[in-house]
Design a protein around this motif. Structure first.
Motif, short mmCIF file in Angstrom:
data_model
loop_
_atom_site.label_atom_id
_atom_site.label_comp_id
_atom_site.label_asym_id
_atom_site.label_seq_id
_atom_site.Cartn_x
_atom_site.Cartn_y
_atom_site.Cartn_z
N LYS A 1 0.72 -1.18 0.50
CA LYS A 1 -0.45 -0.22 -0.27
C LYS A 1 0.84 1.76 0.01
CE LYS A 1 -3.90 2.17 2.50
NZ LYS A 1 -4.25 1.94 3.73
N HIS A 2 2.03 0.95 0.59
CA HIS A 2 3.01 2.73 0.41
C HIS A 2 4.04 2.38 -0.29
CE1 HIS A 2 0.31 3.96 3.99
NE2 HIS A 2 0.65 2.66 4.87
N PHE A 3 4.64 1.12 -0.61
CA PHE A 3 5.27 1.35 -1.28
C PHE A 3 4.38 0.37 -2.59
CE2 PHE A 3 7.43 1.09 2.59
CZ PHE A 3 8.53 1.75 2.40
N PRO A 4 3.69 1.01 -3.68
CA PRO A 4 2.73 0.64 -4.49
C PRO A 4 3.76 -0.31 -5.79
CG PRO A 4 2.61 2.68 -4.30
CD PRO A 4 3.39 2.02 -3.36
N LYS A 5 4.69 0.37 -6.00
CA LYS A 5 6.12 -0.56 -6.90
C LYS A 5 6.38 -2.10 -6.77
CE LYS A 5 7.57 4.23 -8.40
NZ LYS A 5 9.04 5.04 -9.23
N VAL A 6 5.94 -2.25 -6.23
CA VAL A 6 6.68 -2.94 -5.29
C VAL A 6 5.27 -4.66 -5.35
CG1 VAL A 6 7.87 -5.19 -3.83
CG2 VAL A 6 8.91 -3.27 -4.33
N SER A 7 4.81 -6.08 -5.86
CA SER A 7 3.34 -5.77 -5.66
C SER A 7 3.53 -6.61 -3.98
CB SER A 7 4.17 -6.86 -7.04
OG SER A 7 4.51 -8.17 -6.23
N TYR A 8 2.38 -7.12 -3.81
CA TYR A 8 1.82 -7.38 -3.06
C TYR A 8 2.55 -9.32 -2.92
CZ TYR A 8 -1.05 -10.52 0.28
OH TYR A 8 -1.39 -12.41 1.38
N HIS A 9 2.49 -9.93 -4.10
CA HIS A 9 3.20 -11.32 -4.09
C HIS A 9 4.84 -11.18 -3.92
CE1 HIS A 9 -0.23 -11.79 -5.88
NE2 HIS A 9 -0.83 -12.56 -5.02
N VAL A 10 5.15 -10.26 -4.15
CA VAL A 10 6.84 -9.94 -3.99
C VAL A 10 7.56 -9.54 -2.65
CG1 VAL A 10 8.87 -8.43 -4.83
CG2 VAL A 10 7.51 -8.98 -6.40
N TRP A 11 6.21 -8.60 -1.72
CA TRP A 11 6.30 -8.29 -0.36
C TRP A 11 6.34 -9.20 0.05
CZ3 TRP A 11 9.09 -4.26 1.06
CH2 TRP A 11 9.24 -3.67 0.53
N LEU A 12 5.28 -10.47 -0.03
CA LEU A 12 5.02 -11.53 0.37
C LEU A 12 6.60 -12.58 0.43
CD1 LEU A 12 3.09 -12.98 2.24
CD2 LEU A 12 2.25 -14.41 0.13
N ALA A 13 6.77 -12.88 -0.28
CA ALA A 13 8.18 -13.41 -1.17
C ALA A 13 8.96 -13.23 0.25
CB ALA A 13 7.93 -13.74 -1.98
N PHE A 14 9.47 -11.43 0.35
CA PHE A 14 10.13 -10.78 1.52
C PHE A 14 10.60 -11.49 2.57
CE2 PHE A 14 11.52 -7.45 3.94
CZ PHE A 14 12.92 -7.17 4.16
N SER A 15 8.85 -11.41 2.77
CA SER A 15 8.49 -11.31 4.36
C SER A 15 9.09 -13.08 4.62
CB SER A 15 7.11 -11.24 4.75
OG SER A 15 7.12 -11.26 5.86
N CYS A 16 8.17 -13.72 3.99
CA CYS A 16 8.48 -15.06 3.95
C CYS A 16 10.10 -16.05 4.40
CB CYS A 16 7.68 -15.83 3.28
SG CYS A 16 5.86 -16.01 3.77
N LEU A 17 10.66 -14.92 3.20
CA LEU A 17 12.14 -15.73 2.96
C LEU A 17 13.00 -15.10 4.53
CD1 LEU A 17 14.70 -16.59 1.93
CD2 LEU A 17 14.71 -14.41 -0.03
N ALA A 18 12.56 -13.72 4.83
CA ALA A 18 13.20 -12.93 5.88
C ALA A 18 12.94 -12.86 7.51
CB ALA A 18 13.09 -11.39 5.38
N SER A 19 11.49 -13.89 7.77
CA SER A 19 11.94 -14.97 9.07
C SER A 19 12.17 -15.53 8.53
CB SER A 19 9.59 -14.88 8.69
OG SER A 19 9.05 -13.76 8.19
N PHE A 20 12.17 -16.64 7.44
CA PHE A 20 13.01 -17.90 7.75
C PHE A 20 14.27 -18.30 8.50
CE2 PHE A 20 16.03 -20.30 4.92
CZ PHE A 20 15.87 -21.83 5.14
#
Length: 443
Positions: A298-317
């Motif tokens: 929502k606040h950095f719309p140039k990056v898609s929801y799915h890319v942010w989702l992948a980043f969150s899951c990878l960083a958490s892992f």
């Protein structure tokens, strides 16, 4: 869905451990714990409702866009990839799965488990419109059924009496305040703000479009959710206190849970516990990674929801593989800093209709809260920071000049003073404006 998002790893292990620490003083400790672990998260949901916000960014917006963005990033980083989300995997593994593995395979076991865990979390949260179904209608009811079995066994065959249970030193002198501070560890007040975007999105998908309707639905869901969680906390605290009839105080609630389940059901019980914890933690992980991706998109719309989702899951892992002990050790200081700020902003949001969300009230309150909260963070760090010359100076200043510093609540008095000063400023300016209008009308 909201229950599934809130009730994660810490919500099982921290109240159970609290029961062991408080022993026969469990009631006062529970009252303190319920304020920060139930009442405050409820207020965070109500804050979203009252201000008709769509996420944590909107809560901080009266202090300016820059503050709101920094606060949003700090909240999501804390309950997301840095601490909260990795903890969902590490608790599931450490308490549920690790007891089945030889000690030498702990690290590789955690690597494989966390990889599968966050891979599944990614799949379940990939489609935003499936989160309600996946969490609220499938995973959550199954978890509650398994938890009911645990309570049924524990209360029909109690391990001991709560009235004669031993009490640790800290809880002997001040059970209420220690219970209050233990509630920070659940991270739910922060999560309530961060889940705002996920909840509002879900409510809209149910057909609610008007802001008032969305706010009312969110508030009702919040009240029902936190009432249920409060009841479960009380039962877990009681189970923890009763367990002292057979066990000593454990290092953490995860160890306590393992001991209790193994006592009643052996290896079968351990398998049951592994299933229970994994389901419980997966529901929260889905909510956390989805909220992170939704807010950042929502606040950095140039990056898609799915890319942010992948980043969150990878960083958490990646963070999860540092292990549960390291995650808890380093999360405490940041929680000591963020919780007072979150509490201040939650109270400001709920009372904002009274002063028309005047940024001056926000400013005085937050400025007088952030300094002692920073001091609390410094003295809560591991010895490398807290025992340094800077850390010792901060600790000495706290104890000399800030009331309630000895119980970790030195932010409270400054926050109240800041709130009062802000209200005086607001109403004084209002009266001055009325006076100016009155004089112009007389002329």
């Amino acid at each position: 869905m909201l229950f599934g998002l809130f009730f994660g790893a810490g919500n099982l292990i921290f109240p159970l451990h609290l029961g062991q620490l408080a022993g026969s003083h469990w009631l006062l400790a529970a009252l303190g714990f319920l304020i920060t672990a139930v009442l405050l998260p409820l207020f965070s949901v109500l804050a979203i409702s009252v201000t008709r916000s769509e996420g944590v960014y909107d809560i901080g917006k009266p202090l300016g866009a820059a503050f709101a963005l920094v606060f949003m990033v700090l909240i999501h980083a804390t309950i997301g990839p840095l601490f909260g989300t990795p903890r969902t995997a590490t608790v599931s593994f450490t308490v549920g799965v690790a007891p089945f593995l030889p000690k030498q395979f702990d690290q590789i076991g955690l690597f494989v488990f966390s990889l599968l865990f966050f891979g599944l979390a990614f799949i379940l949260s990939y489609k935003e419109n499936n989160i309600v179904k996946n969490v609220g209608k499938v995973l959550n009811p199954l978890f509650l059924l398994l938890l009911f079995v645990v309570f049924l066994v524990a209360f029909t065959n109690p391990l001991g009496s709560t009235t004669t249970a031993s009490v640790t030193k800290a809880y002997l002198s001040d059970p209420f305040t220690n219970g209050f501070l233990q509630g920070y560890n659940t991270m739910d007040a922060l999560a309530g703000l961060a889940f705002g975007v996920t909840v509002v999105t879900a409510v809209k998908q149910l057909g609610k479009k008007k802001p008032r309707s969305i706010a009312l639905t969110t508030a009702r869901a919040g009240i029902l959710t936190m009432a249920a969680i409060g009841l479960i906390y009380l039962l877990l605290i009681l189970v923890g206190a009763m367990s002292l009839g057979k066990f000593k105080v454990s290092a953490d609630g995860g160890v306590a849970f393992t001991q209790i389940v193994n006592y009643y059901a052996g290896r079968i019980g351990q398998a049951f516990l592994a299933t229970l914890l994994t389901l419980n933690c997966l529901t929260t992980a889905v909510g956390l990674v989805a909220a992170f991706a939704q807010d950042f998109h929502k606040h950095f719309p140039k990056v898609s929801y799915h890319v942010w989702l992948a980043f969150s899951c990878l960083a958490s892992f990646l963070t999860a593989n540092f292990g549960l002990d390291q995650i808890i050790t380093w999360s405490v200081p940041l929680l000591m800093f963020l919780y007072p700020l979150a509490m201040a902003l939650i109270v400001l949001s709920i009372t904002s209709p009274w002063f028309k969300r005047d940024s001056r009230v926000y400013l005085t309150t937050v400025v007088l809260t952030v300094v002692p909260a920073f001091f609390d963070m410094v003295v809560s760090f591991p010895a490398v920071v807290s025992q340094s010359s800077f850390g010792l100076v901060v600790a000495n200043f706290q104890q000399k000049f800030l009331p309630l510093a000895n119980v970790g609540l030195d932010w409270l008095v400054p926050a109240v003073v800041g709130f009062a000063l802000g209200l005086v400023w607001h109403f004084a300016q209002g009266q001055a404006a009325v006076g100016v209008v009155g004089k112009s009308q007389v002329k």
